[in-house]
Write a protein that holds these residues in place. Structure first.
Motif, mmCIF file in Angstrom:
data_model
loop_
_atom_site.group_PDB
_atom_site.id
_atom_site.type_symbol
_atom_site.label_atom_id
_atom_site.label_comp_id
_atom_site.label_asym_id
_atom_site.label_seq_id
_atom_site.Cartn_x
_atom_site.Cartn_y
_atom_site.Cartn_z
ATOM 1 N N THR A 47 0.844 -1.206 0.000
ATOM 2 C CA THR A 47 0.000 0.000 0.000
ATOM 3 C C THR A 47 0.875 1.249 0.000
ATOM 4 O O THR A 47 0.627 2.203 -0.744
ATOM 5 C CB THR A 47 -0.912 -0.004 1.251
ATOM 6 N N ASP A 48 1.922 1.222 0.806
ATOM 7 C CA ASP A 48 2.847 2.359 0.902
ATOM 8 C C ASP A 48 3.624 2.537 -0.403
ATOM 9 O O ASP A 48 3.856 3.656 -0.852
ATOM 10 C CB ASP A 48 3.809 2.100 2.066
ATOM 11 N N ILE A 49 4.001 1.425 -1.011
ATOM 12 C CA ILE A 49 4.806 1.507 -2.240
ATOM 13 C C ILE A 49 3.997 2.143 -3.377
ATOM 14 O O ILE A 49 4.519 2.965 -4.124
ATOM 15 C CB ILE A 49 5.333 0.104 -2.616
ATOM 16 N N PHE A 50 2.702 1.791 -3.466
ATOM 17 C CA PHE A 50 1.862 2.441 -4.487
ATOM 18 C C PHE A 50 1.838 3.955 -4.264
ATOM 19 O O PHE A 50 1.911 4.734 -5.214
ATOM 20 C CB PHE A 50 0.432 1.875 -4.452
ATOM 21 N N SER A 51 1.730 4.378 -3.012
ATOM 22 C CA SER A 51 1.707 5.818 -2.736
ATOM 23 C C SER A 51 3.032 6.468 -3.107
ATOM 24 O O SER A 51 3.054 7.557 -3.678
ATOM 25 C CB SER A 51 1.434 6.090 -1.255
ATOM 26 N N HIS A 52 4.142 5.797 -2.763
ATOM 27 C CA HIS A 52 5.454 6.368 -3.114
ATOM 28 C C HIS A 52 5.594 6.497 -4.636
ATOM 29 O O HIS A 52 6.261 7.397 -5.122
ATOM 30 C CB HIS A 52 6.588 5.505 -2.558
ATOM 31 N N SER A 53 4.940 5.590 -5.375
ATOM 32 C CA SER A 53 4.983 5.665 -6.842
ATOM 33 C C SER A 53 3.903 6.606 -7.381
ATOM 34 O O SER A 53 3.694 6.665 -8.593
ATOM 35 C CB SER A 53 4.775 4.274 -7.448
ATOM 36 N N GLN A 54 3.202 7.268 -6.488
ATOM 37 C CA GLN A 54 2.102 8.184 -6.844
ATOM 38 C C GLN A 54 1.038 7.476 -7.700
ATOM 39 O O GLN A 54 0.477 8.064 -8.614
ATOM 40 C CB GLN A 54 2.654 9.424 -7.557
ATOM 41 N N ASP A 55 0.803 6.221 -7.368
ATOM 42 C CA ASP A 55 -0.174 5.405 -8.094
ATOM 43 C C ASP A 55 -1.389 5.170 -7.194
ATOM 44 O O ASP A 55 -1.552 4.104 -6.583
ATOM 45 C CB ASP A 55 0.495 4.077 -8.505
ATOM 46 N N ALA A 56 -2.258 6.186 -7.124
ATOM 47 C CA ALA A 56 -3.426 6.116 -6.232
ATOM 48 C C ALA A 56 -4.392 5.024 -6.675
ATOM 49 O O ALA A 56 -4.963 4.311 -5.841
ATOM 50 C CB ALA A 56 -4.133 7.466 -6.187
ATOM 51 N N GLN A 57 -4.570 4.892 -7.992
ATOM 52 C CA GLN A 57 -5.484 3.860 -8.491
ATOM 53 C C GLN A 57 -4.955 2.473 -8.136
ATOM 54 O O GLN A 57 -5.717 1.602 -7.713
ATOM 55 C CB GLN A 57 -5.650 3.998 -10.020
ATOM 56 N N GLY A 58 -3.633 2.300 -8.269
ATOM 57 C CA GLY A 58 -3.007 1.020 -7.908
ATOM 58 C C GLY A 58 -3.227 0.700 -6.437
ATOM 59 O O GLY A 58 -3.512 -0.432 -6.062
ATOM 60 N N LYS A 59 -3.107 1.730 -5.581
ATOM 61 C CA LYS A 59 -3.320 1.526 -4.140
ATOM 62 C C LYS A 59 -4.768 1.136 -3.869
ATOM 63 O O LYS A 59 -5.045 0.213 -3.097
ATOM 64 C CB LYS A 59 -2.953 2.811 -3.395
ATOM 65 N N CYS A 60 -5.684 1.844 -4.545
ATOM 66 C CA CYS A 60 -7.115 1.564 -4.398
ATOM 67 C C CYS A 60 -7.416 0.116 -4.809
ATOM 68 O O CYS A 60 -8.065 -0.632 -4.064
ATOM 69 C CB CYS A 60 -7.887 2.569 -5.262
ATOM 70 N N ASP A 61 -6.899 -0.285 -5.968
ATOM 71 C CA ASP A 61 -7.134 -1.656 -6.449
ATOM 72 C C ASP A 61 -6.529 -2.680 -5.482
ATOM 73 O O ASP A 61 -7.137 -3.713 -5.200
ATOM 74 C CB ASP A 61 -6.498 -1.857 -7.841
ATOM 75 N N TYR A 62 -5.327 -2.373 -4.977
ATOM 76 C CA TYR A 62 -4.651 -3.326 -4.092
ATOM 77 C C TYR A 62 -5.398 -3.457 -2.758
ATOM 78 O O TYR A 62 -5.450 -4.549 -2.175
ATOM 79 C CB TYR A 62 -3.192 -2.912 -3.870
ATOM 80 N N LEU A 63 -5.995 -2.366 -2.293
ATOM 81 C CA LEU A 63 -6.789 -2.435 -1.058
ATOM 82 C C LEU A 63 -7.980 -3.385 -1.248
ATOM 83 O O LEU A 63 -8.370 -4.105 -0.317
ATOM 84 C CB LEU A 63 -7.279 -1.037 -0.664
ATOM 85 N N GLU A 64 -8.512 -3.426 -2.460
ATOM 86 C CA GLU A 64 -9.617 -4.354 -2.735
ATOM 87 C C GLU A 64 -9.116 -5.800 -2.722
ATOM 88 O O GLU A 64 -9.819 -6.705 -2.257
ATOM 89 C CB GLU A 64 -10.278 -4.004 -4.074
ATOM 90 N N VAL A 65 -7.885 -5.991 -3.207
ATOM 91 C CA VAL A 65 -7.291 -7.337 -3.188
ATOM 92 C C VAL A 65 -7.045 -7.780 -1.736
ATOM 93 O O VAL A 65 -7.350 -8.916 -1.350
ATOM 94 C CB VAL A 65 -5.961 -7.360 -3.995
ATOM 95 N N ILE A 66 -6.541 -6.870 -0.928
ATOM 96 C CA ILE A 66 -6.308 -7.180 0.498
ATOM 97 C C ILE A 66 -7.635 -7.531 1.172
ATOM 98 O O ILE A 66 -7.751 -8.501 1.917
ATOM 99 C CB ILE A 66 -5.651 -5.985 1.231
ATOM 100 N N ASP A 67 -8.634 -6.727 0.896
ATOM 101 C CA ASP A 67 -9.947 -6.928 1.515
ATOM 102 C C ASP A 67 -10.479 -8.328 1.211
ATOM 103 O O ASP A 67 -10.981 -9.020 2.101
ATOM 104 C CB ASP A 67 -10.915 -5.855 1.001
#
Ligand SMILES: [Zn+2]
Length: 411
Positions: free
Chosen positions: A299-319
């Motif tokens: 989640t942090d790595i997506f933010s560091h890459s400024q990839d908000a959509q990637g973080k959002c999608d990954y949160l759904e995968v975690i969920d």
């Protein structure tokens, strides 16, 4: 306790001015929240950005006093199993490429070197830095390493030699005492400068560096800290604690605190980590432990890459992966070590969205787990120690004040 690294975020235009957590469809976490309550937590102090080791330690019951002393050096050292004695100074280091002048940095990470650092470190054992101070280098993952200084009267109050700048065309900084009146720090800084020179002299003639395009011919240091064992309430209470993570910083923290580290080659610190194996490991670990920390880094790595959509999608995968947790009889907290802003790619001081579920706990009216929801949640805005205490309280493991001293109350 589930730590989603850098979970908190700020609104992002590409997500219609929502945060990644707000935009994510997270039915499993929302179901937990519907039976629990949420709030915002400050890892150290309101508005103050922190690093992973500080924010995670705050959720593990490290006292505020020790959080302020806990630098990255000893944490990384514990992560690679460095033999540490009281009085040792530990520093986080990078193998780097410098020009023949021995100081102009060509690449802060020696081309992100992946091989040979163990052999290079072998050439950097028992370096005499003068005044009885001996330095040793330990290779960690890729370009990362740890430097240990051992001697009498050392001080960790010294500056970094790593300029830590994104532009690599910089010089190695001269180490100096952070407090001009601290004679121990002067002595330590002098030894470290000597170490920087000697290690460069040895590395530049090392056979492994002869044909390398970006030779790992120098070490840059930062995050100096003294070897110490932070006080910990979980140990004081005799709780059996485990940490599941793919990241060395969390492994180091866990070892420093005396918790069991549960590793698996499939647990990585990136989005390719085997989430279902991680959650399965949580269920198994709960059979033998009172408290299990699960850390997910990506989640942090997506933010560091400024990839908000990637973080959002990954949160759904975690969920989705979280579904296997048999929630009903467990006390579950979901939180983070800090917020990371996907707009800038940097850690920020915004408080962290957090939720707590326990059988029979208080329930608030928030339905979706998000920064906005948490700002109206029943837990309010509290320090990380408050969430940690609530978790233990709901577990029935937090005795009244008497059995321990006030050390932990400001944890
Ligand atoms: Zn972090």
């Amino acid at each position: 306790m589930i730590i989603l690294d850098g979970l908190g975020d700020r609104p992002v235009i590409a997500l219609n001015n929502q945060t990644p957590l707000q935009a994510a469809n997270t039915p499993v976490m929302d179901k937990l929240l519907a039976k629990g309550s949420c709030g915002l937590i400050d890892p150290l102090s309101a508005g103050f950005p922190v690093d992973t080791h500080t924010g995670s330690a705050a959720l593990m019951g490290v006292t505020r006093k020790d959080l302020l002393k806990l630098t990255r050096g000893p944490v990384e050292a514990a992560g690679v199993g460095v033999d540490m004695r009281s009085g040792d100074v530990l520093l986080r280091a990078n193998f780097a490429t410098v020009h023949d002048d021995g100081e102009t940095i060509l690449d802060r990470r020696a081309g992100r070197i992946t091989r040979g650092t163990r052999e290079l470190a072998e050439a950097l054992q028992d370096i005499d830095c003068g005044e009885g101070i001996i330095a040793c280098v330990y290779a960690a993952t890729h370009h990362r390493a740890v430097v240990r200084l051992r001697g009498e009267n050392l001080s960790p109050d010294i500056s970094n030699t790593d300029p830590c700048h994104l532009n690599d065309n910089f010089k190695i900084l001269t180490c100096h005492a952070l407090d001009a009146s601290n004679t121990m720090a002067h002595k330590t800084a002098k030894a470290l400068n000597r170490f920087t020179q000697i290690s460069h002299a040895r590395l530049k003639i090392h056979t492994l560096n002869k044909s390398a395009r970006l030779p790992a011919n120098a070490l840059l240091t930062r995050g100096a800290g003294l070897a110490f064992n932070p006080e910990n309430l979980l140990n004081r209470l005799g709780l059996r604690t485990a940490v599941i993570s793919g990241e060395r910083t969390l492994h180091g923290l866990a070892r420093l605190l005396g918790f069991e580290v549960i590793e698996n080659p499939g647990f990585t610190a990136t989005a390719d980590t085997d989430l279902s194996a991680k959650f399965k490991a949580v269920n198994e670990a709960l059979e033998k432990h009172d408290l299990v920390y699960l850390h997910i880094k990506a989640t942090d790595i997506f933010s560091h890459s400024q990839d908000a959509q990637g973080k959002c999608d990954y949160l759904e995968v975690i969920d989705k992966a979280m579904e296997v947790i048999a929630a009903d009889n467990l006390v579950i907290a979901i939180s983070a070590d800090h917020s990371t802003d996907s707009n800038t790619g940097n850690h920020c001081g915004d408080p962290v969205p957090s939720l707590l579920y326990a059988p029979g706990c208080r329930v608030d009216s928030i339905q979706h787990f998000s920064e906005t929801g948490c700002s109206q949640g029943g837990m309010g805005r509290i320090r990380a120690s408050g969430l940690f205490f609530s978790l233990l309280d709901h577990m029935g493991r937090l005795p009244n004040y008497n059995p321990y001293d006030a050390t932990f109350l400001d944890a």
